[in-house]
Design a protein around this motif. Structure first.
Motif, PDB file in Angstrom:
ATOM      1  N   THR A   1      -0.766   5.488  -0.885  1.00 44.76           N
ATOM      2  CA  THR A   1       0.188   4.634  -0.162  1.00 44.76           C
ATOM      3  C   THR A   1      -0.092   3.152  -0.341  1.00 44.76           C
ATOM      4  O   THR A   1       0.690   2.335   0.099  1.00 44.76           O
ATOM      5  CB  THR A   1       0.269   4.957   1.350  1.00 44.76           C
ATOM      6  OG1 THR A   1      -0.934   4.578   1.988  1.00 44.76           O
ATOM      7  CG2 THR A   1       0.586   6.433   1.583  1.00 44.76           C
TER       8      THR A   1
ATOM      9  N   GLU B   1       3.538  11.379  -5.111  1.00 41.83           N
ATOM     10  CA  GLU B   1       4.577  10.438  -4.673  1.00 41.83           C
ATOM     11  C   GLU B   1       5.957  11.081  -4.755  1.00 41.83           C
ATOM     12  O   GLU B   1       6.285  11.755  -5.731  1.00 41.83           O
ATOM     13  CB  GLU B   1       4.520   9.179  -5.539  1.00 41.83           C
ATOM     14  CG  GLU B   1       5.281   8.023  -4.985  1.00 41.83           C
ATOM     15  CD  GLU B   1       5.019   6.747  -5.756  1.00 41.83           C
ATOM     16  OE1 GLU B   1       6.005   6.050  -6.051  1.00 41.83           O
ATOM     17  OE2 GLU B   1       3.842   6.445  -6.063  1.00 41.83           O
TER      18      GLU B   1
ATOM     19  N   SER C   1      -0.547   3.428  -6.838  1.00 43.20           N
ATOM     20  CA  SER C   1      -0.271   4.736  -7.435  1.00 43.20           C
ATOM     21  C   SER C   1      -0.678   4.737  -8.902  1.00 43.20           C
ATOM     22  O   SER C   1      -0.770   3.694  -9.532  1.00 43.20           O
ATOM     23  CB  SER C   1       1.204   5.107  -7.292  1.00 43.20           C
ATOM     24  OG  SER C   1       2.010   4.183  -7.970  1.00 43.20           O
TER      25      SER C   1
ATOM     26  N   GLU D   1       5.955  17.474  -4.040  1.00 43.54           N
ATOM     27  CA  GLU D   1       5.960  16.068  -3.657  1.00 43.54           C
ATOM     28  C   GLU D   1       5.560  15.904  -2.195  1.00 43.54           C
ATOM     29  O   GLU D   1       5.898  16.727  -1.353  1.00 43.54           O
ATOM     30  CB  GLU D   1       7.341  15.466  -3.890  1.00 43.54           C
ATOM     31  CG  GLU D   1       7.718  15.440  -5.351  1.00 43.54           C
ATOM     32  CD  GLU D   1       9.126  14.923  -5.603  1.00 43.54           C
ATOM     33  OE1 GLU D   1       9.881  14.726  -4.638  1.00 43.54           O
ATOM     34  OE2 GLU D   1       9.453  14.719  -6.774  1.00 43.54           O
TER      35      GLU D   1
ATOM     36  N   THR E   1      -0.426   8.806  -5.238  1.00 44.48           N
ATOM     37  CA  THR E   1      -0.524   7.580  -4.459  1.00 44.48           C
ATOM     38  C   THR E   1      -1.474   7.743  -3.285  1.00 44.48           C
ATOM     39  O   THR E   1      -1.675   8.847  -2.791  1.00 44.48           O
ATOM     40  CB  THR E   1       0.871   7.141  -3.948  1.00 44.48           C
ATOM     41  OG1 THR E   1       0.739   5.903  -3.264  1.00 44.48           O
ATOM     42  CG2 THR E   1       1.484   8.175  -3.025  1.00 44.48           C
TER      43      THR E   1
END
Length: 156
Positions: A79, A60, A82, A97, A77
């Motif tokens: 989406t 994330e 998480s 990231e 995550t």
């Protein structure tokens, strides 16, 4: 016993021995097999605190925090949900990231923290672990395009 019966009994004994050996190997490996889970999977079904699992998804954005020494905390995550991950060690060079990652370790449902002992990052711009890509495709956030698969947010 005649010669034919002796031969058949030796073959049957060997087959039973091989079946027993295979059963012992499979039962020993059963505790060592680690299955892939997404953050949504981990939160939606009970996980015992001593079960070793694989957590996969995307790192994330804005969650990577480097602590003392080699300690790193970040969130993985899918989406949809998480999970916070703590790791004490050297991260792969390609860890960053927004990229795909698979973490192996133990999830503590009480603290909702995943303690990883192994971090696997993608090895080139087109690679995503199959399980992670399938989970992201099922949620409609992963699309195939030119140059290989890309997250749907990268196509915008």
């Amino acid at each position: 016993m005649n010669r034919k019966q002796k031969r058949l009994s030796i073959i049957a004994g060997g087959a039973i021995f091989l079946a027993a050996a295979a059963a012992l190997v499979m039962s020993a490996l059963n505790d060592q097999i680690v299955f892939f889970s997404s953050p949504t999977d981990i939160h939606s079904r009970p996980v015992s605190p001593d079960t070793r699992i694989r957590l996969g998804g995307l790192v994330e954005e804005g969650t990577v925090i480097r602590g003392e020494g080699a300690k790193v905390t970040f969130k993985v995550t899918d989406t949809n949900d998480s999970v916070e991950v703590t790791y004490n060690g050297i991260l792969p060079d390609l860890f960053r990231e927004g990229q795909g990652v698979v973490a192996e370790g133990i999830y503590d449902p009480a603290s909702r923290v995943f303690t990883a002992d192994t971090i696997l990052a993608k090895h080139d711009e087109n690679y995503m672990p199959k399980e992670v890509a399938d989970a992201l495709k099922a949620q409609g956030v992963w699309q195939e395009g030119e140059g290989g698969p890309k997250p749907a947010s990268a196509n915008n």
